[in-house]
Write a protein that holds these residues in place. Structure first.
Motif, mmCIF file in Angstrom:
data_model
loop_
_atom_site.group_PDB
_atom_site.id
_atom_site.type_symbol
_atom_site.label_atom_id
_atom_site.label_comp_id
_atom_site.label_asym_id
_atom_site.label_seq_id
_atom_site.Cartn_x
_atom_site.Cartn_y
_atom_site.Cartn_z
ATOM 1 N N VAL A 253 -9.075 3.557 3.286
ATOM 2 C CA VAL A 253 -7.869 4.395 3.375
ATOM 3 C C VAL A 253 -7.485 5.072 2.062
ATOM 4 O O VAL A 253 -6.501 5.829 2.038
ATOM 5 C CB VAL A 253 -6.670 3.565 3.906
ATOM 6 N N ASP A 254 -8.235 4.799 0.979
ATOM 7 C CA ASP A 254 -8.015 5.490 -0.307
ATOM 8 C C ASP A 254 -6.531 5.525 -0.689
ATOM 9 O O ASP A 254 -5.921 6.596 -0.833
ATOM 10 C CB ASP A 254 -8.566 6.915 -0.231
ATOM 11 N N PRO A 255 -5.901 4.371 -0.876
ATOM 12 C CA PRO A 255 -4.463 4.358 -1.194
ATOM 13 C C PRO A 255 -4.191 4.879 -2.602
ATOM 14 O O PRO A 255 -5.040 4.775 -3.500
ATOM 15 C CB PRO A 255 -4.105 2.882 -1.078
ATOM 16 N N ASP A 256 -2.996 5.413 -2.800
ATOM 17 C CA ASP A 256 -2.563 5.787 -4.152
ATOM 18 C C ASP A 256 -2.278 4.531 -4.974
ATOM 19 O O ASP A 256 -2.479 4.526 -6.198
ATOM 20 C CB ASP A 256 -1.303 6.646 -4.086
ATOM 21 N N ARG A 257 -1.788 3.518 -4.299
ATOM 22 C CA ARG A 257 -1.535 2.224 -4.964
ATOM 23 C C ARG A 257 -1.814 1.104 -3.993
ATOM 24 O O ARG A 257 -1.409 1.167 -2.820
ATOM 25 C CB ARG A 257 -0.086 2.132 -5.452
ATOM 26 N N LEU A 258 -2.490 0.079 -4.478
ATOM 27 C CA LEU A 258 -2.765 -1.109 -3.681
ATOM 28 C C LEU A 258 -2.525 -2.325 -4.567
ATOM 29 O O LEU A 258 -3.115 -2.438 -5.648
ATOM 30 C CB LEU A 258 -4.209 -1.111 -3.168
ATOM 31 N N ILE B 123 0.849 -1.192 0.000
ATOM 32 C CA ILE B 123 0.000 0.000 0.000
ATOM 33 C C ILE B 123 0.883 1.238 0.000
ATOM 34 O O ILE B 123 1.824 1.347 0.796
ATOM 35 C CB ILE B 123 -0.927 0.012 1.234
ATOM 36 N N GLU B 124 0.585 2.160 -0.909
ATOM 37 C CA GLU B 124 1.286 3.436 -0.955
ATOM 38 C C GLU B 124 0.284 4.570 -0.790
ATOM 39 O O GLU B 124 -0.825 4.529 -1.320
ATOM 40 C CB GLU B 124 2.022 3.606 -2.294
ATOM 41 N N LYS B 125 0.687 5.605 -0.045
ATOM 42 C CA LYS B 125 -0.135 6.800 0.143
ATOM 43 C C LYS B 125 0.797 7.961 0.474
ATOM 44 O O LYS B 125 1.549 7.906 1.460
ATOM 45 C CB LYS B 125 -1.135 6.594 1.280
#
Length: 430
Positions: free
Chosen positions: A350-355, A290-292
């Motif tokens: 969590v609305d990740p930028d990338r999952l 996960i990226e945010k």
């Protein structure tokens, strides 16, 4: 006083049961014995527990016949007088839960062993207790076992199962007879808990991968718990705690080579020249990445993600974190029924930028009490896998002072394990 547990391979047929009984009789201090269901007699055989689970799902009495035939052969060859027809009738014709059916192998095995030894049979259905969530009630269990067994000079007990508050049979996970044996040892304040199996003890690595693996003569409770958690399979990981809390040493012994020294598990650390006690590992993991952006400033971000896993009963085993990203290592099998729903839930929470979920990982651990105060361990570990071109995708160091865990692709698991073993154990013996 010694409490003993004999595994399925030690009780697979009448000849093995005689061998186990000879071991029990050889030392009068062996007073309480916990037994497993008969295991495989050869590589192509089927364990009794697997037969029972199959019968539960099919309901076809023809699938119960191999069970009756197996026990009939054992009873005949042992020459014991015991009638199990009423037990068979209930198993075949009364509808019970799957745990009840899975437990029947231990129940029948203990009945036969008790008859062969001429000892009392004590059914753990009435001595081992779980709460409404299926968690072991250790206090009630140990108190009841103590009250029951203190009245007896000897007893044989089935392992693996107990009862829920409503009286329904409930089992530990497979291999749980080890836990039953530890509970009996703790309840009776045994001097030793002997766990009899088909190997000479706990090995420094999986011998199917590392042919040079050798028996570890002494290991601490903490090291053993770490080894079993990371994949070593000689002893169930949950069997350590009851003996540990009671200060009872565990002795891993070989039924087929009783003169072997085996492995002793104790509280006190034994200093070895090699700071690494063993290498263990498992396949079958996935990594949730996960990226945010600016995640580090978002209070509760990781907690919200973990709450999503909790809703789907997915436990994570390792976590790697960074400034704007983190990864969770989870068993792939836990995602089978919920992968898409879990992914959607995380995105919503969590609305990740990338999952991304990536399968096909294996985790390898080097374990040793002496590692925490010895510089250079990590360097040797990464040198070992780097020399064979393995790319380390996950690193978990610091969670436990006595282990370093790395994640690699499953295709690299065996070669990496051998390279790590060679780096630490060949150097130690040089």
């Amino acid at each position: 006083m010694i409490a003993c547990k004999f595994g399925g391979s030690s009780l697979a047929d009448a000849q093995n049961i005689r061998r186990a009984a000879d071991i029990i009789r050889a030392n009068p201090e062996r007073r309480f014995v916990v037994v497993s269901a008969p295991g495989k007699r050869n590589a192509g055989d089927t364990k009794i527990t697997d037969h029972l689970i199959r019968f539960y799902h099919t309901g076809d009495v023809k699938d119960f016949q191999p069970i009756e035939d197996r026990f009939a052969e054992i009873i005949s060859e042992l020459g014991v007088e015991i009638d199990l027809s009423q037990d068979y009738a209930e198993m075949k014709h009364q509808r019970h839960n799957v745990d009840y059916m899975a437990s029947c192998g231990e129940y029948l095995s203990a009945r036969i062993m008790a008859a062969y030894l001429g000892w009392p049979f004590v059914d753990t259905e009435f001595c081992v207790f779980f709460d409404e969530q299926g968690r072991l009630d250790r206090r009630k269990t140990e108190r009841t076992l103590r009250d029951k067994l203190s009245q007896l000079e000897h007893a044989v007990l089935p392992g693996y199962y107990g009862a829920m508050p409503d009286g329904q049979v409930h089992t530990f996970s497979r291999g749980g007879s080890d836990i039953s044996g530890a509970l009996v040892a703790a309840a009776m304040h045994a001097e030793v808990y002997e766990n009899w199996t088909d190997v000479n003890g706990i090995l420094t690595a999986d011998p199917r991968i590392v042919s040079q693996a050798v028996t570890i003569p002494t290991i601490t409770y903490e090291e053993l718990q770490e080894m079993t958690y990371q994949g070593a399979t000689v002893l169930h990981e949950d069997a350590v705690r009851p003996a540990w809390d009671a200060g009872i040493p565990i002795h891993i012994c070989n039924t087929f080579c009783p003169e072997a020294e085996g492995t002793w598990i104790r509280a006190e650390n034994v200093t070895h020249d090699n700071p690494v006690t063993g290498v263990a590992g498992r396949k079958g993991f996935s990594v949730i990445s996960i990226e945010k952006e600016k995640m580090n400033a978002m209070v509760g971000y990781v907690r919200k993600t973990l709450s999503c896993l909790e809703r789907y009963s997915v436990a994570f085993e390792h976590m790697a974190t960074g400034l704007s990203a983190f990864s969770l290592v989870v068993p792939t099998a836990a995602l089978e029924s919920c992968r898409d729903a879990l992914t959607q839930d995380i995105r919503k929470a969590v609305d990740p930028d990338r999952l991304e979920i990536t399968d096909g990982f294996a985790m390898i651990a080097v374990v040793g009490f002496g590692m925490m105060n010895r510089p250079g361990i990590s360097g040797k570990l990464f040198s070992a896998v780097g020399d064979i071109g393995t790319n380390v995708r996950i690193i978990d160091q610091g969670g436990s002072p006595m282990s370093i865990v790395i994640g690699v692709e499953e295709a690299c698991f065996e070669d990496s394990t051998r390279a790590i073993y060679k780096k630490f154990f060949d150097c130690a013996s040089a």
